[in-house]
Design an enzyme around this catalytic site. Sequence first.
Site, short mmCIF file in Angstrom:
data_model
loop_
_atom_site.label_atom_id
_atom_site.label_comp_id
_atom_site.label_asym_id
_atom_site.label_seq_id
_atom_site.Cartn_x
_atom_site.Cartn_y
_atom_site.Cartn_z
N ARG A 35 19.89 50.94 31.30
CA ARG A 35 19.67 49.45 30.72
C ARG A 35 18.52 49.23 30.00
O ARG A 35 18.49 48.53 29.10
CB ARG A 35 19.78 48.42 31.96
CG ARG A 35 21.53 48.27 32.39
CD ARG A 35 21.49 47.57 33.74
NE ARG A 35 22.93 47.33 33.89
CZ ARG A 35 23.26 46.68 35.08
NH1 ARG A 35 22.41 46.63 36.29
NH2 ARG A 35 24.53 46.41 35.37
N LYS A 199 40.46 48.40 44.38
CA LYS A 199 41.36 47.47 44.63
C LYS A 199 42.35 46.63 43.59
O LYS A 199 41.86 46.33 42.33
CB LYS A 199 40.58 46.10 45.22
CG LYS A 199 39.87 46.53 46.58
CD LYS A 199 39.11 45.22 46.68
CE LYS A 199 38.50 45.38 48.15
NZ LYS A 199 37.31 44.30 48.20
N GLY A 355 31.31 49.49 36.38
CA GLY A 355 30.25 50.25 37.09
C GLY A 355 30.74 51.76 37.47
O GLY A 355 30.07 52.57 37.05
N GLY A 378 30.63 43.85 35.46
CA GLY A 378 31.42 42.41 35.67
C GLY A 378 31.60 41.75 34.31
O GLY A 378 32.90 41.12 34.22
P1 AMP Z 1 36.09 49.76 41.75
O1 AMP Z 1 34.61 49.22 41.98
O2 AMP Z 1 37.30 48.87 42.11
O3 AMP Z 1 36.09 50.17 40.19
O4 AMP Z 1 36.24 51.05 42.75
C1 AMP Z 1 35.44 52.18 42.59
C2 AMP Z 1 35.72 52.92 44.03
O5 AMP Z 1 36.86 53.27 44.32
C3 AMP Z 1 34.92 54.15 43.84
O6 AMP Z 1 33.69 54.26 44.82
C4 AMP Z 1 36.14 55.05 44.64
O7 AMP Z 1 35.48 55.97 45.39
C5 AMP Z 1 37.22 54.26 45.22
N1 AMP Z 1 38.37 54.90 45.00
C6 AMP Z 1 39.10 55.41 44.13
N2 AMP Z 1 40.20 55.93 44.57
C7 AMP Z 1 40.50 55.42 45.75
C8 AMP Z 1 41.16 56.06 46.52
N3 AMP Z 1 42.43 56.66 46.44
N4 AMP Z 1 41.20 55.55 47.88
C9 AMP Z 1 40.13 54.83 48.36
N5 AMP Z 1 39.06 54.31 47.41
C10 AMP Z 1 39.24 54.98 46.16
#
Ligand code: AMP
Length: 397
Positions: A35, A199, A355, A378
């Site tokens: 950044r 999620k 991120g 974000g």
């Molecule tokens: P996000 O912040 O929603 O983009 O999520 C990123 C996180 O999702 C990373 O730390 C990954 O380790 C986690 N992640 C990716 N695939 C899976 C999975 N199949 N089960 C649990 N966590 C996951």
Amino acid sequence: MPDFNSFNFAGHKVLVRVDFNVPLDANFNITDDTRMRAAVPTIQKIRKDGGSVILMSHLGRPKTGPEDKFSLHHLIPHLSKLLGCQVKFADDCIGEPAVSASSSLKPGDVLLLENLRFHPEETKGTEGFAKQLSSLGDVYVNDAFGTAHRAHASTAVIAQFYPADRKMFGLLMDVEIKNANKVLHQAEKPFTAILGGAKVSDKILIIENLMDRVQYLIIGGGMTYTFLKAQGKEIGASLCEEDKLDVAKEILEKAAKKNMQILLPVDSVIADKFAADAQTKLVDNDQIPSGWMGLDIGEKAIAEFSKVILASKTILWNGPMGVFEMKPFQKGTKSIAEAVAQATKAGAFSLVGGGDSVAAINQFGMEKEVSYVSTGGGAMLEYFEGKELPGIAAINQ
Ligand code: AMP
């Protein structure tokens, strides 16, 4: 709004909102300076013209006022090195320290103000506080794309204290917006969005906004399993948002009626626990035994997704395909990064943002092999959700 590149900053005191919210280790070493480096061209152009630069930023989330661990003075040595000049420091962003430091600036000088968030008025967006900040410089430049989705004093409220010909985006902000708009409004087809991460709930709005624009929507990562369960599949101990099953079902139903395709992985690397030393198996997604969890996309999914990616002309990627932080579950994300890189080499425009996908692409050392890596997590997500970002709107008004 003036164009940053054509503006002559000679003799001006330029107040620049940057996003220097960088990670620091226990000894205050900067562990990722992306950044800070991203703001350098903006700062150097102002200096080269003969203007002086007053930098303001937040760092972390201080709760009740000044705390040394969130002080921006920790950034001075590295910033001075990046800019090739000794950066001055004001130990408060408003009041006497800021006013006297800014009034003694000479052309080419750079002053860094103390953490804006040491004043709760920053995040509250208090007008009086924004006005005090604005008194420090006669031109306002917003180059903090990473905070453009916040209606804070220094990112949005402050703009009203400058006439239209004295406020503008910096070079980073400009390139972020141009690249995002290219994907959102001028995408060459086929346009494929790859969404991953933990999620579904974080990605509902972006999915809905992209459904009318893309030809393919690839879904991977933890959110896969909520979709699979919504299709009636057994997902064992995989991540699932029970309260989002209906939304996932609705999304799949909506997609079936549109001129686009949602691709879910057909297989997974499953594990008997959420750990790097777990036992693993490669199975089709209708064969996940109870107690096992899907932690990466499988070989068939990699092959199918890669084929679609390689045939795409525009690619947007947000979120990893699996738990890439652990070696046994890294292959899906890495293979998709390789497919995106290959498509880019063949002429596609690829934008990676958010991120964790940025962390993944950096971890694989592939950041130069895609067209653009966004600095906004974000902010980027909200832009692609179709929202107007306050930091952008304030300058455009
Ligand atoms: P996000 O912040 O929603 O983009 O999520 C990123 C996180 O999702 C990373 O730390 C990954 O380790 C986690 N992640 C990716 N695939 C899976 C999975 N199949 N089960 C649990 N966590 C996951």
